[in-house]
Each structure stands twice: as C-alpha cells, then as structure tokens.
Design a protein around this motif. Sequence first.
Motif, mmCIF file in Angstrom:
data_model
loop_
_atom_site.group_PDB
_atom_site.id
_atom_site.type_symbol
_atom_site.label_atom_id
_atom_site.label_comp_id
_atom_site.label_asym_id
_atom_site.label_seq_id
_atom_site.Cartn_x
_atom_site.Cartn_y
_atom_site.Cartn_z
ATOM 1 N N PRO A 1 8.062 12.553 -5.317
ATOM 2 C CA PRO A 1 7.758 11.663 -4.186
ATOM 3 C C PRO A 1 8.928 11.568 -3.212
ATOM 4 O O PRO A 1 10.080 11.805 -3.581
ATOM 5 C CB PRO A 1 7.538 10.299 -4.853
ATOM 6 C CG PRO A 1 7.321 10.582 -6.292
ATOM 7 C CD PRO A 1 8.040 11.858 -6.597
ATOM 8 N N ALA B 1 7.209 6.016 -0.392
ATOM 9 C CA ALA B 1 6.925 5.128 -1.517
ATOM 10 C C ALA B 1 7.254 3.676 -1.177
ATOM 11 O O ALA B 1 6.417 2.787 -1.364
ATOM 12 C CB ALA B 1 7.712 5.578 -2.747
ATOM 13 N N THR C 1 2.713 7.869 -3.137
ATOM 14 C CA THR C 1 3.502 8.612 -4.114
ATOM 15 C C THR C 1 2.662 9.762 -4.666
ATOM 16 O O THR C 1 1.504 9.940 -4.285
ATOM 17 C CB THR C 1 4.003 7.681 -5.242
ATOM 18 O OG1 THR C 1 4.959 8.375 -6.043
ATOM 19 C CG2 THR C 1 2.880 7.173 -6.110
#
Length: 144
Positions: free
Chosen positions: A62, A67, A73
């Motif tokens: 990720p 995120a 993600t």
Amino acid sequence: MKVKIINKSHHPLPQYATALSAGMDIRANLTEPVELKPLGRKVIPTGLFIALPKGYEAQMRPRSGLAIKHGITLLNTPGTIDADYRGEIGIILINLSSEAFVINDGERICQMVVTSHEKVEWQPEETLEETERGAGGFGHTGKN
C-alpha cells in the motif's frame, strides 16, 4: 539488477521517487475512472508485465498516503508477483473508509518492492530448540 518489462500503459515506467526509496510507485492504467464504494474492492490494471529473475519476487504494498488520507489499501498485502508470472500486474484495492473513492487513470495506487527470497527445504524434527520468547505470540510482551 535489470528486469525485463513490457509497458502497455501510456504512463512512464515505474521509478524510485528518491535515491534511497525501496519501492517504486505503480500507476492505475484505466480507460475511465473507477469508483470504489465503502468496503468495495476491485482489481485495478497497470498495463505492466514483468519477467523477474529466478529467486526474486515483486511485492505490491500500500501507499501510506492513500491509506491514511482515504482508507485505500491493498486487500492482499503484500501482493506477490512470482518470477514465473507473465500476465498483467493487477492491484487488488479495497476502500476501508465510509466514503466512496474515485481512482483515476495514472494515479499512484501502490508501490512495488523487488526482493530476493529463498526456497525452503523442510527438516522434520520432534522438538525445536528453546528461545527466550518460546511460544509467546500475539501481544505476549504486553508492549504496544
């Protein structure tokens, strides 16, 4: 290390952002934007095909900015691209936020880290040597 790559996207080849970066940004290769609804997941094409040498893998990880800012993600992190895989690299994204998120063509959706790995040859035993940790698992030290 040289790695063969076919780039069927209209974006530049993956590259390192800084001299000490471990990962290269991977971009979405889309003909139209893709909406990820909350808790939705989709495979996002990259237009990239690679041929890694024996003993190496590419890990898809990720991007921390996606995120923390948007809850986006990788569902299988790290995603592994094996040395014998020759298909297009697809990235499984998931939206863990409560709001829809739109992925646009060329957006940096993950990072790729190429790393070596070893093959395991199992050696069956009846016991294992003791360590200070022993069988202590998940949170056994009481530290955060």
